[in-house]
Scaffold this active site. Structure first.
Site, PDB file in Angstrom:
ATOM      1  N   LYS A  66       0.796  -1.240   0.000  1.00 39.58           N
ATOM      2  CA  LYS A  66       0.000   0.000   0.000  1.00 39.58           C
ATOM      3  C   LYS A  66       0.828   1.291   0.000  1.00 39.58           C
ATOM      4  O   LYS A  66       0.364   2.347   0.414  1.00 39.58           O
ATOM      5  CB  LYS A  66      -1.001   0.041   1.180  1.00 39.58           C
ATOM      6  CG  LYS A  66      -1.802  -1.200   1.415  1.00 39.58           C
ATOM      7  CD  LYS A  66      -2.137  -1.997   0.195  1.00 39.58           C
ATOM      8  CE  LYS A  66      -3.178  -1.407  -0.704  1.00 39.58           C
ATOM      9  NZ  LYS A  66      -3.324  -2.264  -1.937  1.00 39.58           N
ATOM     10  N   TRP A  71       1.786   1.386  -8.809  1.00 38.03           N
ATOM     11  CA  TRP A  71       2.209   2.524  -9.621  1.00 38.03           C
ATOM     12  C   TRP A  71       3.682   2.387 -10.020  1.00 38.03           C
ATOM     13  O   TRP A  71       4.046   2.553 -11.194  1.00 38.03           O
ATOM     14  CB  TRP A  71       1.985   3.809  -8.816  1.00 38.03           C
ATOM     15  CG  TRP A  71       2.194   5.077  -9.560  1.00 38.03           C
ATOM     16  CD1 TRP A  71       2.042   5.286 -10.906  1.00 38.03           C
ATOM     17  CD2 TRP A  71       2.585   6.345  -9.007  1.00 38.03           C
ATOM     18  NE1 TRP A  71       2.315   6.588 -11.212  1.00 38.03           N
ATOM     19  CE2 TRP A  71       2.652   7.254 -10.070  1.00 38.03           C
ATOM     20  CE3 TRP A  71       2.884   6.778  -7.711  1.00 38.03           C
ATOM     21  CZ2 TRP A  71       3.003   8.597  -9.872  1.00 38.03           C
ATOM     22  CZ3 TRP A  71       3.225   8.110  -7.505  1.00 38.03           C
ATOM     23  CH2 TRP A  71       3.284   9.003  -8.576  1.00 38.03           C
ATOM     24  N   HIS A 126       7.727  -7.702  -1.547  1.00 42.61           N
ATOM     25  CA  HIS A 126       7.351  -6.950  -0.351  1.00 42.61           C
ATOM     26  C   HIS A 126       8.297  -7.295   0.813  1.00 42.61           C
ATOM     27  O   HIS A 126       8.112  -6.803   1.923  1.00 42.61           O
ATOM     28  CB  HIS A 126       5.920  -7.291   0.073  1.00 42.61           C
ATOM     29  CG  HIS A 126       4.856  -6.610  -0.736  1.00 42.61           C
ATOM     30  ND1 HIS A 126       4.943  -5.296  -1.130  1.00 42.61           N
ATOM     31  CD2 HIS A 126       3.656  -7.061  -1.193  1.00 42.61           C
ATOM     32  CE1 HIS A 126       3.848  -4.974  -1.808  1.00 42.61           C
ATOM     33  NE2 HIS A 126       3.049  -6.023  -1.859  1.00 42.61           N
ATOM     34  N   SER A 156      -4.885   3.046   3.693  1.00 42.64           N
ATOM     35  CA  SER A 156      -4.946   2.257   2.462  1.00 42.64           C
ATOM     36  C   SER A 156      -4.972   0.761   2.783  1.00 42.64           C
ATOM     37  O   SER A 156      -5.768   0.008   2.221  1.00 42.64           O
ATOM     38  CB  SER A 156      -3.733   2.604   1.592  1.00 42.64           C
ATOM     39  OG  SER A 156      -3.819   1.947   0.359  1.00 42.64           O
TER      40      SER A 156
END
Ligand code: A3P
Length: 318
Positions: A66, A71, A126, A156
């Site tokens: 998040k 993006w 991650h 988020s």
């Protein structure tokens, strides 16, 4: 096609299910080497630690969930492949950015689904810096890390995780979730430790680790896209800049563009024994400072204080 033996998987499964501290953040978490994680990602991360061999030309896009992963993946993919596709043919128009750049955690279990063109040098993870397989930190390959204001990350994350459909889901309130997050008990938490790991690496190895902030990129996407492209080894030529190539990629990867594509309004991701989320939950608002609509000033102060204490004299601020 599995890359690891069922025996190895069994050994890791056993370790995860019986040997690690447990908690819950909508779904069961396990704590491994200082960070909390959903077992499905942990399985992949441990396999990667044991088996993954990075190549010096690999580029790793790293982030806590998040913080702008989707993006960053879109921007990096569009940049690296910009000479491969005509404008109307970019795979980003018909695939989730996460399906264009695979997660290390998945590649380690199944054979990689590396997208066209072959040998795309991009992978993502991650995993906290301290979890990275040795070969990533030793091969000299490049790492791009994106982070974001912890208050917006919480808001988020809370929205995203509560929208995951899964059998063993337990709904928790915003207040409960916030308390868990502040104590570091959230997926890939403690978030600030995640950030600090990469921050320190970027100070130690500035040529190998590019450290980005979501807010700064939102403020001046062209500047940061050029910086990203140069760091990855795909700089924009003057000619390309004059032809508007930078802006074209920014537009293609913008929140408005990506969130309105059919794949992202209608698609779904099934990722673990029936656990599923809708692609559109990856594109919620895409705004800086949305925490103001959800957190009380006491909550904000609490988290600010935690960040201040944790980041201390590291030189990093949000
Ligand atoms: P919000 O929930 O605040 O809207 P990640 O990709 O790491 O899961 O992060 C998701 C966050 O990034 C979400 O934040 C999402 O809306 C935002 N986001 C997704 N695509 C984006 C884009 N193209 N530009 C800017 N923000 C984007």
């Amino acid at each position: 096609e599995l890359l690891v033996s069922p025996k190895t998987l069994e050994r890791i499964e056993e370790m995860i299910t019986t040997g690690l501290p447990e908690a819950n953040f909508f779904q069961p978490l396990r704590q491994y080497q200082g960070f909390w994680c959903f077992p499905v990602f942990l399985r992949g991360a441990i396999l990667a630690q044991e088996n993954f061999r990075a190549k010096p030309e690999d580029i790793f896009l790293c982030s806590a969930p998040k913080t702008g992963t989707t993006w960053l993946k879109a921007l990096s993919f569009a940049t690296v492949t910009r000479t491969h596709f005509d404008d109307s043919e970019s795979p980003l128009l018909r695939k989730l950015p996460h399906d264009c750049i695979p997660y290390l955690e998945h590649v380690s279990i199944k054979n990689s689904t590396r997208e066209l063109p072959p040998n795309l040098p991009l992978l993502s993870t991650h995993a906290p810096y301290s979890w990275l397989p040795n070969s990533i930190t030793e091969s000299g390959c490049k790492i791009v890390y994106i982070c974001r204001n912890p208050k917006d990350v919480f808001v988020s994350l809370w929205h995203f995780v509560r929208n995951i459909e899964s059998e063993n889901r337990e709904v928790i309130s915003l207040e409960e979730g916030f308390d868990l997050y502040c104590r570091g008990t959230s997926v890939y938490g403690p978030y600030l430790d995640h950030v600090l790991g990469y921050w320190k690496a970027s100070l130690e190895f500035p040529d190998r680790v590019l450290f980005l902030k979501y807010e700064e990129m939102m403020e001046d996407p062209a500047f940061y896209l050029k910086k990203l492209a140069e760091f990855m080894g795909y700089p924009f030529s003057l000619e390309e800049e004059n032809e508007g190539e930078v802006q074209k990629i920014i537009d293609l990867c913008s929140f408005d563009k990506l969130s309105s594509l059919e794949i992202n309004t209608k698609g779904k991701v099934y990722y673990d024994q029936g656990a599923m989320f809708n692609n559109h939950t990856l594109f919620r608002k895409g705004k800086v400072g949305d925490w103001k609509n959800y957190l009380t000033s006491e909550m904000a102060e609490r988290l600010d204080k935690i960040a201040e204490d944790k980041l201390g004299k590291s030189g990093l601020k949000f």
